[in-house]
Design a protein around this motif. Sequence first.
Motif: not given
Length: 123
Positions: A1-11, A92-104, A110-115
């Motif tokens: 399963q893919v692991q995801l890490v987000e970055s780039g947020g801020g004020l 907000a807190v922004y999350y990225c997510a990955a799906s193998t079954i389509g762009p929903f 989505y089964r894989s999420w970043g923090q």
Amino acid sequence: QVQLVESGGGLVQAGGSLRLSCTASGDTLSSYSMAWFRQAPGNEREFVAVIGTRGTYTYYTTSVEGRFTISRDNVKNTVYLQMNSLKPEDTAVYYCAASTIGPFYTPSYYRSWGQGTQVTVTS
């Protein structure tokens, strides 16, 4: 399963820009449709944008269309969210997510999420 890490947020002040990145490890990102969601305090997680596996299909929620751009670099295993003309309601807190079954557009597909990465827009 893919692991995801987000970055780039801020004020940032209203009208400003940020670019979020989501870097994957453990699998090849090109196999996944990728999406960004966000969650503000007291609110449910909401869909922001999605991109298909090849990057040719994109879709945005109405409130960000024309201001945000989702893109991907499958060689770098990274997905981006360029956010321009930011508004306080984008906070907000922004999350990225990955799906193998389509762009929903629904989080449950989505089964894989970043923090998550915090984006705060001041007026």
